[in-house]
Design a protein around this motif. Structure first.
Motif, PDB file in Angstrom:
ATOM      1  N   GLN A 116       0.820  -1.211   0.000  1.00 24.83           N
ATOM      2  CA  GLN A 116       0.000   0.000   0.000  1.00 24.83           C
ATOM      3  C   GLN A 116       0.855   1.264   0.000  1.00 24.83           C
ATOM      4  O   GLN A 116       0.485   2.269  -0.596  1.00 24.83           O
ATOM      5  N   MET A 117       2.018   1.203   0.655  1.00 27.56           N
ATOM      6  CA  MET A 117       2.894   2.366   0.617  1.00 27.56           C
ATOM      7  C   MET A 117       3.385   2.601  -0.805  1.00 27.56           C
ATOM      8  O   MET A 117       3.494   3.738  -1.265  1.00 27.56           O
ATOM      9  N   ALA A 118       3.626   1.502  -1.517  1.00 25.69           N
ATOM     10  CA  ALA A 118       4.051   1.644  -2.917  1.00 25.69           C
ATOM     11  C   ALA A 118       2.949   2.307  -3.732  1.00 25.69           C
ATOM     12  O   ALA A 118       3.222   3.023  -4.700  1.00 25.69           O
ATOM     13  N   ALA A 119       1.714   2.075  -3.338  1.00 22.37           N
ATOM     14  CA  ALA A 119       0.579   2.678  -4.051  1.00 22.37           C
ATOM     15  C   ALA A 119       0.262   4.076  -3.518  1.00 22.37           C
ATOM     16  O   ALA A 119      -0.671   4.725  -3.978  1.00 22.37           O
ATOM     17  N   GLY A 120       1.006   4.528  -2.523  1.00 22.91           N
ATOM     18  CA  GLY A 120       0.831   5.883  -2.015  1.00 22.91           C
ATOM     19  C   GLY A 120      -0.063   6.007  -0.799  1.00 22.91           C
ATOM     20  O   GLY A 120      -0.297   7.108  -0.294  1.00 22.91           O
ATOM     21  N   TRP A 121      -0.576   4.873  -0.274  1.00 33.98           N
ATOM     22  CA  TRP A 121      -1.468   4.938   0.884  1.00 33.98           C
ATOM     23  C   TRP A 121      -0.705   4.744   2.185  1.00 33.98           C
ATOM     24  O   TRP A 121       0.327   4.067   2.208  1.00 33.98           O
ATOM     25  N   GLN A 122      -1.246   5.301   3.236  1.00 32.37           N
ATOM     26  CA  GLN A 122      -0.657   5.095   4.566  1.00 32.37           C
ATOM     27  C   GLN A 122      -1.545   4.136   5.348  1.00 32.37           C
ATOM     28  O   GLN A 122      -2.698   4.476   5.644  1.00 32.37           O
TER      29      GLN A 122
END
Ligand code: SF4
Length: 314
Positions: free
Chosen positions: A177-183
């Motif tokens: 998810q961090m790779a997708a920009g989410w925290q």
């Protein structure tokens, strides 16, 4: 900034939301539930009652009892090619969603519109412990699409109910998810509450734990059905919920006929060197033949984690 709580109707995600809300009392908290339309009736009761407790909301006028729900199963003979769940069950859920939205708009109740069996049929593929098209389509991808449109990557936090015994799942999820920009955050990790578990806190809050736990299920998803579950899980279901087990077995049979292959959820492991499909019908025969043989739960053998696992794509 909003803290979104991904809730499944399980006790873990309820406790995670509770812990996080205590840690961030001044933030906005919202709840996201991706419905497979195949949850246990008491899971829906718990979902509503549990969140209402967290936000101190009176929902007594809409809170259902499990006994209020119609049967989730389609009774009588039917063709899986046109299967779309029990219409009475689905109409009841649609009304419940509308009623709950009125009194508890903090809960976003997402519905893709199919249940796991429809996904398997449409993909001509029965999921298994490694590949779970049901949760990918009905939960993960559907929730991700909703977040893309409705949430703010730069500011919002997504909280998940992963406990200490599933920390490995969080690390995979967080990386992805961090790779997708989410925290993403897992409020239970590293906490006293996470170690204690939800049931103590539910009892303290006067909320009855979902009935599947009372029947010795380890998770509260999909009415106790799961394509990722193992022998111990289905043994428990066979004895705790024989009618549901029989329905699972019938659906597995219908799907195999529809696909034209002997697909099964379980694998025969009588011979370690050769993996063979093991249908629920055959597994039932074995249990009846050797009732003294008790399968032990193994880590992960109950399936699930389906909101947070990212396995092979189906
Ligand atoms: S609980 Fe199991 S069957 Fe249901 S959506 Fe998750 S992985 Fe699929």
């Amino acid at each position: 900034m909003t803290r979104y709580h991904s809730v499944s109707g399980g006790a873990g995600s309820w406790l995670a939301a509770k812990v996080d809300m205590a840690a961030h009392p001044n933030e906005e908290h919202r709840f996201l539930f991706a419905d497979t339309l195949y949850e246990d009736a008491d899971c829906y009761r718990f979902l509503i009652e549990g969140i209402a407790h967290l936000i101190d909301r009176d929902v007594s006028n809409v809170l259902p009892r499990a006994s209020d729900f119609p049967d989730y199963r389609v009774l009588g003979e039917f063709d899986i090619a046109t299967y779309a769940g029990n219409p009475e069950w689905r109409a009841f859920l649609a009304q419940l969603r509308a009623d709950v939205a009125e009194v508890m708009p903090e809960l976003t109740w997402l519905v893709e519109g199919r249940d796991p069996w429809e996904v398997f049929r449409d993909r001509k593929f029965l999921g298994n412990s490694r590949i779970d098209p049901c949760s990918k389509v009905l939960k993960r991808d559907f929730l991700a699409a909703w977040l893309d449109v409705n949430a703010d990557k730069a500011a919002d936090i997504i909280c998940v109910g992963i406990g200490p015994d599933e920390a490995h799942r969080y690390h995979v999820l967080a990386q992805r998810q961090m790779a997708a920009g989410w925290q993403y955050e897992a409020p239970l990790l590293g906490t006293f509450e996470g170690d204690i578990g939800a049931f103590v806190y539910l009892a303290k809050a006067g909320i009855e734990r979902p009935r599947l736990y009372r029947k010795n299920y380890i998770h509260n998803n999909c009415g106790g059905f799961c394509i990722k579950a193992g022998h111990a899980h289905y043994q428990n279901r066979f004895y705790a919920d024989p009618e549901r087990y029989a329905y699972d077995a019938m659906m597995e049979r219908k799907l195999a006929e529809y696909i034209g292959k002997p697909v099964t959820m379980l694998t025969d492991r009588a011979n370690d060197n050769v993996k063979k499909p093991l249908s629920l019908d055959e597994f039932a025969e074995r249990m009846l033949a050797k009732p003294q043989f008790i399968f032990e739960y193994e880590p992960g053998s109950s399936g699930c984690g389906c909101m947070v696992d990212y396995e092979e794509a189906a």
